[in-house]
Design a protein around this motif. Structure first.
Motif, PDB file in Angstrom:
ATOM      1  N   VAL A 160      17.378  -6.703   8.459  1.00  0.00           N
ATOM      2  CA  VAL A 160      16.814  -7.810   7.677  1.00  0.00           C
ATOM      3  C   VAL A 160      15.895  -8.781   8.454  1.00  0.00           C
ATOM      4  CG1 VAL A 160      17.749  -9.890   6.410  1.00  0.00           C
ATOM      5  CG2 VAL A 160      19.182  -7.790   6.562  1.00  0.00           C
ATOM      6  N   SER A 161      14.781  -9.301   8.184  1.00  0.00           N
ATOM      7  CA  SER A 161      14.042 -10.067   8.894  1.00  0.00           C
ATOM      8  C   SER A 161      13.266 -11.116   7.934  1.00  0.00           C
ATOM      9  CB  SER A 161      12.967  -9.101   9.536  1.00  0.00           C
ATOM     10  OG  SER A 161      11.999  -8.559   8.589  1.00  0.00           O
ATOM     11  N   LEU A 162      12.479 -11.964   8.477  1.00  0.00           N
ATOM     12  CA  LEU A 162      11.813 -13.102   7.703  1.00  0.00           C
ATOM     13  C   LEU A 162      10.399 -12.807   7.563  1.00  0.00           C
ATOM     14  CD1 LEU A 162      13.102 -15.807   6.568  1.00  0.00           C
ATOM     15  CD2 LEU A 162      14.411 -14.696   8.111  1.00  0.00           C
ATOM     16  N   ARG A 163      10.120 -11.939   8.354  1.00  0.00           N
ATOM     17  CA  ARG A 163       8.688 -11.403   8.374  1.00  0.00           C
ATOM     18  C   ARG A 163       8.851  -9.681   8.472  1.00  0.00           C
ATOM     19  NH1 ARG A 163       4.397 -14.819   8.249  1.00  0.00           N
ATOM     20  NH2 ARG A 163       4.756 -16.526   9.251  1.00  0.00           N
ATOM     21  N   GLU A 164       8.233  -8.889   7.505  1.00  0.00           N
ATOM     22  CA  GLU A 164       8.309  -7.419   7.283  1.00  0.00           C
ATOM     23  C   GLU A 164       7.748  -6.645   8.688  1.00  0.00           C
ATOM     24  OE1 GLU A 164       4.480  -8.231   5.349  1.00  0.00           O
ATOM     25  OE2 GLU A 164       6.281  -9.146   5.949  1.00  0.00           O
ATOM     26  N   PHE A 165       8.644  -5.529   9.162  1.00  0.00           N
ATOM     27  CA  PHE A 165       8.309  -4.870  10.122  1.00  0.00           C
ATOM     28  C   PHE A 165       7.497  -3.610   9.630  1.00  0.00           C
ATOM     29  CE2 PHE A 165      11.932  -7.276  12.203  1.00  0.00           C
ATOM     30  CZ  PHE A 165      11.155  -7.433  13.431  1.00  0.00           C
ATOM     31  N   ALA A 166       7.804  -3.393   8.297  1.00  0.00           N
ATOM     32  CA  ALA A 166       7.041  -2.205   7.878  1.00  0.00           C
ATOM     33  C   ALA A 166       6.453  -2.550   6.528  1.00  0.00           C
ATOM     34  CB  ALA A 166       7.965  -0.988   7.700  1.00  0.00           C
ATOM     35  N   PRO A 167       5.187  -2.003   6.118  1.00  0.00           N
ATOM     36  CA  PRO A 167       4.458  -2.235   4.844  1.00  0.00           C
ATOM     37  C   PRO A 167       5.339  -2.196   3.815  1.00  0.00           C
ATOM     38  CG  PRO A 167       3.399  -0.317   5.508  1.00  0.00           C
ATOM     39  CD  PRO A 167       4.512  -0.825   6.809  1.00  0.00           C
ATOM     40  N   LEU A 168       5.289  -3.060   2.527  1.00  0.00           N
ATOM     41  CA  LEU A 168       5.947  -2.844   1.524  1.00  0.00           C
ATOM     42  C   LEU A 168       5.500  -1.561   0.683  1.00  0.00           C
ATOM     43  CD1 LEU A 168       6.234  -6.531   0.025  1.00  0.00           C
ATOM     44  CD2 LEU A 168       8.116  -5.151   0.552  1.00  0.00           C
ATOM     45  N   SER A 169       4.236  -1.225   0.931  1.00  0.00           N
ATOM     46  CA  SER A 169       3.647  -0.021   0.095  1.00  0.00           C
ATOM     47  C   SER A 169       4.082   1.109   0.513  1.00  0.00           C
ATOM     48  CB  SER A 169       2.115  -0.029   0.498  1.00  0.00           C
ATOM     49  OG  SER A 169       1.900   0.304   2.011  1.00  0.00           O
ATOM     50  N   GLY A 170       5.116   1.211   1.530  1.00  0.00           N
ATOM     51  CA  GLY A 170       5.886   2.512   1.989  1.00  0.00           C
ATOM     52  C   GLY A 170       4.881   3.409   2.977  1.00  0.00           C
ATOM     53  N   VAL A 171       5.000   4.984   2.701  1.00  0.00           N
ATOM     54  CA  VAL A 171       4.458   5.603   3.986  1.00  0.00           C
ATOM     55  C   VAL A 171       3.193   6.049   3.143  1.00  0.00           C
ATOM     56  CG1 VAL A 171       4.641   7.771   5.086  1.00  0.00           C
ATOM     57  CG2 VAL A 171       6.674   6.240   4.604  1.00  0.00           C
ATOM     58  N   THR A 172       2.325   6.046   3.905  1.00  0.00           N
ATOM     59  CA  THR A 172       0.662   6.386   3.551  1.00  0.00           C
ATOM     60  C   THR A 172       0.420   7.436   4.806  1.00  0.00           C
ATOM     61  OG1 THR A 172      -0.660   4.740   4.582  1.00  0.00           O
ATOM     62  CG2 THR A 172       0.376   4.507   2.329  1.00  0.00           C
ATOM     63  N   GLU A 173      -0.855   8.167   4.420  1.00  0.00           N
ATOM     64  CA  GLU A 173      -1.393   8.722   5.558  1.00  0.00           C
ATOM     65  C   GLU A 173      -1.793   8.037   6.589  1.00  0.00           C
ATOM     66  OE1 GLU A 173      -3.728  12.671   4.219  1.00  0.00           O
ATOM     67  OE2 GLU A 173      -4.254  11.023   2.728  1.00  0.00           O
ATOM     68  N   ARG A 174      -2.081   6.773   6.487  1.00  0.00           N
ATOM     69  CA  ARG A 174      -2.669   6.037   7.793  1.00  0.00           C
ATOM     70  C   ARG A 174      -1.431   5.691   8.410  1.00  0.00           C
ATOM     71  NH1 ARG A 174      -6.300   1.160   5.759  1.00  0.00           N
ATOM     72  NH2 ARG A 174      -6.517   0.845   8.171  1.00  0.00           N
ATOM     73  N   ASN A 175      -0.115   5.332   7.891  1.00  0.00           N
ATOM     74  CA  ASN A 175       0.918   5.251   8.805  1.00  0.00           C
ATOM     75  C   ASN A 175       1.905   6.110   8.874  1.00  0.00           C
ATOM     76  OD1 ASN A 175       2.428   5.037   6.457  1.00  0.00           O
ATOM     77  ND2 ASN A 175       2.716   2.869   6.354  1.00  0.00           N
ATOM     78  N   LEU A 176       1.649   7.438   8.765  1.00  0.00           N
ATOM     79  CA  LEU A 176       2.621   8.365   8.525  1.00  0.00           C
ATOM     80  C   LEU A 176       3.342   8.526  10.003  1.00  0.00           C
ATOM     81  CD1 LEU A 176       3.690  10.834   6.934  1.00  0.00           C
ATOM     82  CD2 LEU A 176       1.825  12.435   7.833  1.00  0.00           C
ATOM     83  N   ASP A 177       2.679   8.432  10.951  1.00  0.00           N
ATOM     84  CA  ASP A 177       3.362   8.606  12.505  1.00  0.00           C
ATOM     85  C   ASP A 177       3.698   7.328  13.034  1.00  0.00           C
ATOM     86  OD1 ASP A 177       2.938  11.547  12.360  1.00  0.00           O
ATOM     87  OD2 ASP A 177       0.807  11.282  12.849  1.00  0.00           O
ATOM     88  N   ASP A 178       3.846   6.166  12.301  1.00  0.00           N
ATOM     89  CA  ASP A 178       3.962   4.814  12.790  1.00  0.00           C
ATOM     90  C   ASP A 178       5.778   4.710  12.827  1.00  0.00           C
ATOM     91  OD1 ASP A 178       4.784   1.683  12.167  1.00  0.00           O
ATOM     92  OD2 ASP A 178       2.937   1.923  13.449  1.00  0.00           O
ATOM     93  N   ILE A 179       6.205   3.936  13.791  1.00  0.00           N
ATOM     94  CA  ILE A 179       7.594   3.795  13.718  1.00  0.00           C
ATOM     95  C   ILE A 179       8.142   3.325  12.582  1.00  0.00           C
ATOM     96  CG2 ILE A 179       9.327   2.571  14.860  1.00  0.00           C
ATOM     97  CD1 ILE A 179       7.485   2.383  17.523  1.00  0.00           C
ATOM     98  N   SER A 180       7.317   2.644  11.792  1.00  0.00           N
ATOM     99  CA  SER A 180       7.961   1.804  10.772  1.00  0.00           C
ATOM    100  C   SER A 180       7.948   2.659   9.587  1.00  0.00           C
ATOM    101  CB  SER A 180       6.936   0.551  10.164  1.00  0.00           C
ATOM    102  OG  SER A 180       5.677   1.336  10.023  1.00  0.00           O
ATOM    103  N   ALA A 181       7.459   3.979   9.524  1.00  0.00           N
ATOM    104  CA  ALA A 181       7.587   4.775   8.633  1.00  0.00           C
ATOM    105  C   ALA A 181       8.864   5.480   7.902  1.00  0.00           C
ATOM    106  CB  ALA A 181       6.855   6.269   8.701  1.00  0.00           C
ATOM    107  N   ILE A 182      10.082   5.039   8.729  1.00  0.00           N
ATOM    108  CA  ILE A 182      11.565   5.487   8.695  1.00  0.00           C
ATOM    109  C   ILE A 182      11.872   4.562   7.639  1.00  0.00           C
ATOM    110  CG2 ILE A 182      11.819   6.704  10.883  1.00  0.00           C
ATOM    111  CD1 ILE A 182      13.316   4.237  11.731  1.00  0.00           C
ATOM    112  N   PHE A 183      11.453   3.070   7.519  1.00  0.00           N
ATOM    113  CA  PHE A 183      12.120   2.300   6.602  1.00  0.00           C
ATOM    114  C   PHE A 183      11.400   2.378   5.166  1.00  0.00           C
ATOM    115  CE2 PHE A 183      12.339  -0.165  10.691  1.00  0.00           C
ATOM    116  CZ  PHE A 183      13.628  -0.357  10.837  1.00  0.00           C
TER     117      PHE A 183
END
Length: 511
Positions: free
Chosen positions: A432-455
């Motif tokens: 839970v955070s006051l600013r997002e650690f991962a994009p609301l749009s979910g997993v895309t080809e651009r962030n596929l290998d980013d840490i935040s993709a597990i969220f």
């Protein structure tokens, strides 16, 4: 719900330990008398004094628990007001612990606070007669250790309430007083006999809560003390009910104990009152010290209000078996409320020295207050240190069910430094955070290998007044670890990429 039977600190200890904080924060010049004696202009017993402060006592739900409050009001309305604190605590005790028959014997309970909601009190022209026995047998309240004695099961609560109702009827008429235990004198009732009103279905009764409202609104000190004495006598009767005539009969339980055992969860009003009591005593006198920080830096201080903490607890389904972590826990408000409200195990780490010190002070007060109110909280561990370097954080992250990061003012570098720690979170854990650690749009080809993709990220709104740093509403984010979904999406992207890319044979190989 588990009743706390631990020995409760004496009223004197709680009384004077808080007075030292109160007096260190507010000088005599910042206080003024809130009550007077309307019948004696020369009575100065309600005025500020260097040593002999006007005080009143309030019984708390647990056996042996009570506290004294100074009958002085601060000149600054933003400062702690002990009279308002007493009123709020009494209101919650009556509202959330008592059955309707039990509550009725105190009188008419207002919807909110006692002040400024006075209702008319009919006063008969001729006071009804009050019957008082010449000699009174009054056993003392049981010792603190008796709180650990076996008590009837929750299934007996209804029959207990019925018997209590008949007992209260005798209290109303102030007769059969020899059967009362833990009431040393009936003067607290006879002093108010001229305020009794006729009842169509029974003996005359006194509406103690309406009298309390009158005393508060009229600033009538003697009447306020008399009413509080009567209210405390009734509370003691609930805590230490009459001993059965047959010595082989089981001792009746503390009625507040029965109420706690019947709860499925601690009522929200009780939670917020305990949180407020603790904050007023542990943090309030030192709040100016929390303003010594560099503005717009990662060390800027801010708090989530109890209402928002309760929403987060519901959103994350935090429960007794959960492990809750607060990275950057400040004075410990969220950690402590989470363990109080759910019974979960909580851990908080804070870098700055002063908030970390106040968090430890709050933990001590929480433990005292929970015993006074008659229930237990979950285990709490506090650490002063750097969340990025703490070995304890690294040990607990893989076990955590919910992790809170109040990162609204964190610098980008700090947010980036925290993210790798989330890779160790277990499946289904929530950040839970006051600013997002991962994009609301979910997993895309651009962030596929980013840490935040597990969220899997969900955006929530909070209302005005839910945070300390402004009076506006805002957003918070729930990041749920979902590696299975991530693996499925990644596989889809890889399959799509392989169908788009077809191998081409070199022309030289055709020769």
């Amino acid at each position: 719900m588990e009743w706390s039977s631990s020995p409760t600190p004496s009223a004197a200890f709680i009384f004077f330990s808080f007075f030292r904080l109160f007096l260190s924060a507010f000088s005599l010049s910042s206080e003024h008398e809130d009550f007077q004696n309307p019948n004696d202009p020369c009575d100065n017993s309600f005025e500020p004094h260097s040593e002999n402060y006007p005080v009143v006592e309030l019984e708390y739900p647990n056996t042996g628990a009570s506290e004294k409050f100074i009958l002085l009001a601060p000149k600054d309305p933003d400062h702690y007001n002990p009279i308002m604190c007493l009123e709020s605590t009494l209101h919650i005790i009556l509202k959330d612990y008592l059955t309707p028959p039990q509550r009725a014997m105190f009188g008419t309970l207002p919807d909110a606070c006692f002040a400024d909601v006075e209702m008319p009190i009919p006063i008969p022209s001729v006071p009804p007669p009050i019957i008082v026995e010449s000699e009174l047998s009054s056993p003392s309240p049981p010792p603190l250790s008796s709180a650990s004695s076996p008590a009837p099961s929750v299934s007996e609560a209804s029959s207990s309430a019925t018997s209590s109702s008949s007992i209260f009827s005798s209290v109303s008429s102030v007769s059969s007083v020899s059967s009362f235990s833990s009431i040393s004198s009936m003067s607290s009732f006879t002093d108010l006999s001229n305020h009794a009103t006729p009842c169509a279905l029974g003996p005359p009764s006194v509406d103690y809560l309406r009298l309390l409202q009158r005393a508060i609104n009229k600033h009538d000190g003697p009447l306020f003390l008399k009413v509080m004495n009567a209210i405390n006598a009734l509370l003691r009767l609930l805590k230490y009910p009459p001993v059965p005539a047959d010595p082989f009969d089981p001792l009746p339980p503390n009625a507040f104990q029965e109420a706690v055992r019947a709860w499925g969860f601690i009522p929200q009003g009780v939670i917020e009152r305990v949180v407020e009591e603790v904050y007023q005593r542990a943090v309030g006198p030192n709040v100016a010290q929390l303003k010594h920080y560099q503005a717009f830096s990662s060390s800027a201080y801010g708090e989530l209000m109890p209402t928002l903490v309760s929403r987060i607890i519901r959103d994350t389904a935090l429960h007794e078996g959960s492990l809750f972590l607060d990275l950057g826990s400040g004075v410990g408000n969220v950690v402590l409320q989470a363990s109080l409200q759910t019974g979960c195990t909580s851990y908080g780490i804070e870098l700055m020295e002063q908030p970390a010190k106040l968090a430890r002070s709050q933990l001590e007060q929480f433990q005292v207050r929970c015993r006074m109110w008659g229930f237990r909280m979950g285990e709490v561990e506090l650490e002063e240190g750097d969340m990025l370097k703490s070995r304890r954080v690294d040990e607990l992250i893989p076990k955590a069910d919910v992790v809170l990061v109040n990162n609204r003012v964190f610098e980008p570098l700090l947010n980036e430094a925290i993210r790798p720690k989330f890779l160790d979170l277990k499946e289904g854990a929530i950040v839970v955070s006051l600013r997002e650690f991962a994009p609301l749009s979910g997993v895309t080809e651009r962030n596929l290998d980013d840490i935040s993709a597990i969220f899997q990220v969900t955006k929530k709104n909070y209302h005005p007044g839910h945070v300390s740093w402004h009076g506006l509403g805002g957003d918070y984010y729930l990041h749920r670890v979902d590696r299975e979904c991530y693996a499925s999406i990644k596989q889809q992207f890889e399959n799509t990429a392989s169908t788009r890319t077809k191998p081409v044979r070199s022309s030289r190989l055709r020769r």
